[in-house]
Design a protein around this motif. Structure first.
Motif, PDB file in Angstrom:
ATOM      1  N   THR A 101     -24.001   5.437  14.114  1.00  0.00           N
ATOM      2  CA  THR A 101     -23.418   6.617  14.759  1.00  0.00           C
ATOM      3  C   THR A 101     -21.894   6.576  14.735  1.00  0.00           C
ATOM      4  O   THR A 101     -21.259   7.631  14.595  1.00  0.00           O
ATOM      5  N   THR A 147     -19.618   9.771  13.556  1.00  0.00           N
ATOM      6  CA  THR A 147     -18.760  10.529  14.481  1.00  0.00           C
ATOM      7  C   THR A 147     -17.297  10.454  14.055  1.00  0.00           C
ATOM      8  O   THR A 147     -16.568  11.447  14.171  1.00  0.00           O
ATOM      9  N   GLU A 201     -14.651  13.649  12.734  1.00  0.00           N
ATOM     10  CA  GLU A 201     -13.369  13.896  13.388  1.00  0.00           C
ATOM     11  C   GLU A 201     -12.248  14.110  12.376  1.00  0.00           C
ATOM     12  O   GLU A 201     -11.136  14.493  12.743  1.00  0.00           O
ATOM     13  N   LEU A 238     -28.352  12.911  15.881  1.00  0.00           N
ATOM     14  CA  LEU A 238     -27.259  13.309  16.762  1.00  0.00           C
ATOM     15  C   LEU A 238     -27.201  14.822  16.956  1.00  0.00           C
ATOM     16  O   LEU A 238     -26.815  15.301  18.024  1.00  0.00           O
ATOM     17  N   GLU A 256     -27.105  14.972  20.852  1.00  0.00           N
ATOM     18  CA  GLU A 256     -25.752  14.898  21.411  1.00  0.00           C
ATOM     19  C   GLU A 256     -25.055  16.253  21.292  1.00  0.00           C
ATOM     20  O   GLU A 256     -24.622  16.634  20.200  1.00  0.00           O
ATOM     21  N   ASP A 314     -22.063  17.175  22.101  1.00  0.00           N
ATOM     22  CA  ASP A 314     -20.699  17.050  21.578  1.00  0.00           C
ATOM     23  C   ASP A 314     -20.708  16.937  20.064  1.00  0.00           C
ATOM     24  O   ASP A 314     -19.865  17.531  19.375  1.00  0.00           O
ATOM     25  N   PHE A 315     -21.637  16.162  19.548  1.00  0.00           N
ATOM     26  CA  PHE A 315     -21.719  16.016  18.091  1.00  0.00           C
ATOM     27  C   PHE A 315     -22.110  17.340  17.450  1.00  0.00           C
ATOM     28  O   PHE A 315     -21.574  17.709  16.403  1.00  0.00           O
ATOM     29  N   ARG A 316     -23.036  18.040  18.069  1.00  0.00           N
ATOM     30  CA  ARG A 316     -23.471  19.321  17.497  1.00  0.00           C
ATOM     31  C   ARG A 316     -22.290  20.284  17.400  1.00  0.00           C
ATOM     32  O   ARG A 316     -22.163  21.021  16.415  1.00  0.00           O
ATOM     33  N   LYS A 330     -19.180  19.423  16.957  1.00  0.00           N
ATOM     34  CA  LYS A 330     -18.381  18.956  15.817  1.00  0.00           C
ATOM     35  C   LYS A 330     -19.007  19.398  14.500  1.00  0.00           C
ATOM     36  O   LYS A 330     -18.307  19.787  13.562  1.00  0.00           O
TER      37      LYS A 330
END
Length: 259
Positions: free
Chosen positions: A7, A11, A15, A161, A165, A167-169, A171
């Motif tokens: 992960t 991630t 970014e 993810l 998650e 937050d990941f989605r 992104k």
């Protein structure tokens, strides 16, 4: 622990301002695999057995040599790889040596009659087996194999993810999508990893992102070409100066392009 191993790179890749986060991951995997091949793997019997059997593709042989790191180590890998290939090819030949020898002593007419009768000669069988072996060897590469295994895990991690998650989605949804190679990997991975409803949800999110950013980069390449028109010599290049290498990577995946 395994989850965190996969992960964190994902991630971090999302970014970055990149045309494809999975290309970022693949480039890092390739660099790690190249360093491993000329480092720790030299002293690991299992790894040496793998490189003896598989060798490397032309692309990765070139990268290993051009890195100018541990030429002795590379020479040792090549030495044992060649020894194994000579042994395997010799074994294949010995299986058919008697038949080939007998056929070489036959007259031209007798050999032609044998072919017309549909009889498969020992020479034909040897040629087919040797060709099949060499074709498989040409496609094999210890570094490519290592990268592919880890990339499959990264694809699975993205799918995990995406649904687990938020937050990941977010992104994922704000990314520039993926290259066509990794778009295909995600589509294939979703078929393998997700049930019908989740797969539809994932693809419904992925495809609009892909189309939006393929159209964006198409527009940037078009603007790049239009800037060579004398009428636009004083115009604004906008974000098109590096559109060609970025578009190549969007089409093909990781490339070693000079910027």
């Amino acid at each position: 622990m395994k989850e965190r191993i996969y992960t964190i790179p994902i991630t971090e890749a999302f970014e970055q301002d990149t045309e494809c986060p999975l290309c970022v991951c693949e480039k890092k995997l390739e660099q790690d695999a190249l360093e491993y091949a000329l480092g720790p793997s030299l002293m690991e019997p299992d790894s040496r057995m793998e490189t003896n059997r598989m060798g490397f593709c032309a692309h990765h042989f070139t990268k290993l040599y051009n890195s100018q790191k541990n030429r002795l180590g590379l020479g040792l890998i090549i030495e044992t790889h060649l020894a194994e290939q000579a042994a395997v090819i010799g074994k294949i030949y010995r299986q058919y040596a008697d038949a080939i020898g007998q056929e070489s002593e036959k007259g031209l007419l007798e050999s032609a009659m044998g072919r017309l009768s549909g009889k498969v000669s020992g020479t034909d069988r040897f040629s087919e087996e040797l060709t099949r072996y060499l074709e498989n060897l040409e496609k094999s590469c210890a570094i490519c194999s290592r990268i592919e295994k880890n990339m499959d895990r990264f694809v699975g991690t993205i799918l995990y993810l995406f649904f687990k998650e938020p937050d990941f989605r977010r992104k994922f949804e704000s990314s520039k999508g993926f290259c066509l190679k990794h778009m295909k990997a995600l589509a294939e991975g979703s078929k393998k990893e997700l049930n019908g409803g989740k797969r539809a949800e994932f693809m419904k999110t992925l495809l609009p992102i892909q189309i939006q950013h393929l159209e964006r980069i198409h527009g940037e390449v078009r603007h790049f070409t239009e800037m060579f028109d004398y009428r636009n010599r004083e115009g604004d290049w906008k974000n098109s100066r590096d559109a060609v290498p970025r578009s190549i990577e969007k089409i093909c995946g990781p490339c070693d392009l000079q910027r």
